[in-house]
Design an enzyme around this catalytic site. Sequence first.
Site, PDB file in Angstrom:
ATOM      1  N   CYS A  18       6.865  -2.815  -5.560  1.00 38.71           N
ATOM      2  CA  CYS A  18       5.838  -2.812  -4.501  1.00 38.71           C
ATOM      3  C   CYS A  18       4.455  -2.818  -5.139  1.00 38.71           C
ATOM      4  CB  CYS A  18       5.945  -1.560  -3.637  1.00 38.71           C
ATOM      5  SG  CYS A  18       7.544  -1.329  -2.888  1.00 38.71           S
ATOM      6  N   GLU A  62      -3.214   2.576  -8.004  1.00 38.22           N
ATOM      7  CA  GLU A  62      -2.219   1.524  -8.305  1.00 38.22           C
ATOM      8  C   GLU A  62      -2.151   1.247  -9.808  1.00 38.22           C
ATOM      9  OE1 GLU A  62      -0.901  -0.782  -5.656  1.00 38.22           O
ATOM     10  OE2 GLU A  62      -1.950   0.092  -3.964  1.00 38.22           O
ATOM     11  N   GLY A  63      -2.163   2.319 -10.576  1.00 37.56           N
ATOM     12  CA  GLY A  63      -2.164   2.215 -12.031  1.00 37.56           C
ATOM     13  C   GLY A  63      -3.595   2.320 -12.512  1.00 37.56           C
ATOM     14  N   HIS A 112      -6.918   2.364 -15.008  1.00 35.72           N
ATOM     15  CA  HIS A 112      -7.408   1.381 -15.960  1.00 35.72           C
ATOM     16  C   HIS A 112      -6.713   1.532 -17.315  1.00 35.72           C
ATOM     17  CE1 HIS A 112     -10.299  -1.717 -16.510  1.00 35.72           C
ATOM     18  NE2 HIS A 112     -10.927  -1.124 -17.507  1.00 35.72           N
TER      19      HIS A 112
END
Lengths: 392, 246
Positions: free
Chosen positions: A246, A371-372, A374
């Site tokens: 996702c 979302e992750g 940097h």
Amino acid sequence: MRQDLYQHHDYYLIDDLLTPEHKLIRETVRSYVKEKLSPIIEDYAQRAEFPKHIVKELGEIGAFGPSLPAEYGCGGLDEISYGIIMQELERCDSGIRSTASVQGSLVMYPIYKYGSEEQRKKYLPKLAKGELFGCFGLTEPNHGSNPAGMETNFKDKGDHYLLNGAKMWISNSPLADIAVVWAKNEQGKIRGLIVERGMEGFTTPTTHGKWSLRASITGELVFDNVKVPKENLLPNVEGLKGPLGCLSTARYGIAWGAIGAALDCYDTALRYAKERVQFGRPLAGFQLQQKKLAEMITEITKAQLLVWRLGTLKNEGKATPAQISMAKRNSCEIALNIARESRQILGGMGITGEYPIMRHLMNLETVITYEGTHDIHLLITGQDITGINAFQ
Amino acid sequence: MKILVPISKVPDTTSKIAFVDNNTKFSTDNVQFIMNPTDEWYALTKALELKEAQGGEVVVIHAGLADSEQVIRKALAIGADSAFRIDMDPTDAYAISVEIANHAKTGGYDLVITGKETIDYNSFEVGGMVAELLDWNAVALVSKLDIAGGKATATRDIEGGTETVEFSLPAVICATKDLAAARIPNMKGIMASRTKPLTVLAATGADKLTSIASYQTPEKAKECKYVSVDNVAELVRLLHEEAKVI
């Protein structure tokens, strides 16, 4: 906020690589943004309020799950179309794009990809129209970059599952009708569950005091002995690859989207620099300002080419999660740098709500983190090229 | 009711306007083209409103070359049922009107709705000429239109106010502001437009009655000169010697 005078910037004629349909999609979303969102976004952001009426509107224009199949009420468009939609929404505000990203990539995508046919038919058409609003629960108070360590769990109680745990930093959660929640079963395997508002023991407290994504609503998901019907388990995936699949889809949207924020900052700064006169000439006539503007359009152009290529790879089913990580990381970095430089060109005016730059700047601090982060995306690239895991 | 909506392709208002070939040709380099706003916002959407209220069919027609497809597809995405493209370089209003009228004559239409004018040449010609060629009623600058029992009632803008007229169908209407509410297409409409019929018609080769001799851009606004309030003599001198208005 001032009138939205945005004009697209396409220094390398990348439009020539798009189909007429792509351009029509862009024109459609841009018209919607200029007509309905630009006039209200600053006010909602200043008041830290989510304009919830836009959920229906985004559904009507088709911004939710546009690349999922038409048979489930979705758009049936390609991945470049999806990217373009995200870019145009984020050109307005990262919070608006986040709302659409979460609904499309983190709620509809897992139901389509990992759900049963019954689940697809039950949820997807209503989610596509914005009649149902969804959120996605992965991050926990003690597990951000390391989701595998999650503590949220469920036990098989015969005719239902019993869910316990908590998730945080959940976009859309306080208003969501359903949540796609990732939790461990008794064997320690990560599975996905669809939790519906109204289930006893399920609450969604709002996160207050954000200086970023102020026009998007964020909260927690708290599960206190929530009885989840067995048919709400996503049957077709097990393990971390479920939520990561996702996230790859959502990160792909962010890679396109963040360039939208960068374009809006650049467009604003360029116009301002040509109009604002100091020492008898426009700011744009000074070398230091030209350096900023020239570097901005250079970085935007490079990023546009990167995501276009990523889109063609995704259309062919060849885009790897690591390639998506690289583009997400690059777009966020250049967008944040461009927002900062643009802010400087506008001087004091850059900090006011009269211009969108400070709002983009604050928003992008979230976009570069969620979302992750940097750094995590850098390690994904590092692992991909060296074959060595440096996460721990 | 079957309604024909002629649509034009025009440069976006933000385009940079430049001329080439010794100022005889408009340069299309880097120009973004859009559907003519009055065709899209008022004519097409009024046709769709009528269809939704009374049933029927909305057909769009465009005189242009193959690169106009994006504009035609947008009309289909907004809701038109089918489209025709007359394969021609649309440089002369009369020639375009003849082609549209030829199609309208045999297409079984009750109504033609055009935008009042295109935003590039603003020549305001096609609607009236199509009506004349068809020998149909024509009402220009229509801001309100009701149709019941084959009779139409239109409110049209006139100098200093409005006028309400009644007329029979078939007719040609030129739409202006307030006739209908503009619509934004959605992704489903864009998808559906892929499979809606777009038929290319060969032009019959009607005579072109006009050709562009040359273009000229307006003179740049002159720089403003400021004169101190204490220096009326200088102001008078400038008005007399430079502006030559006194």
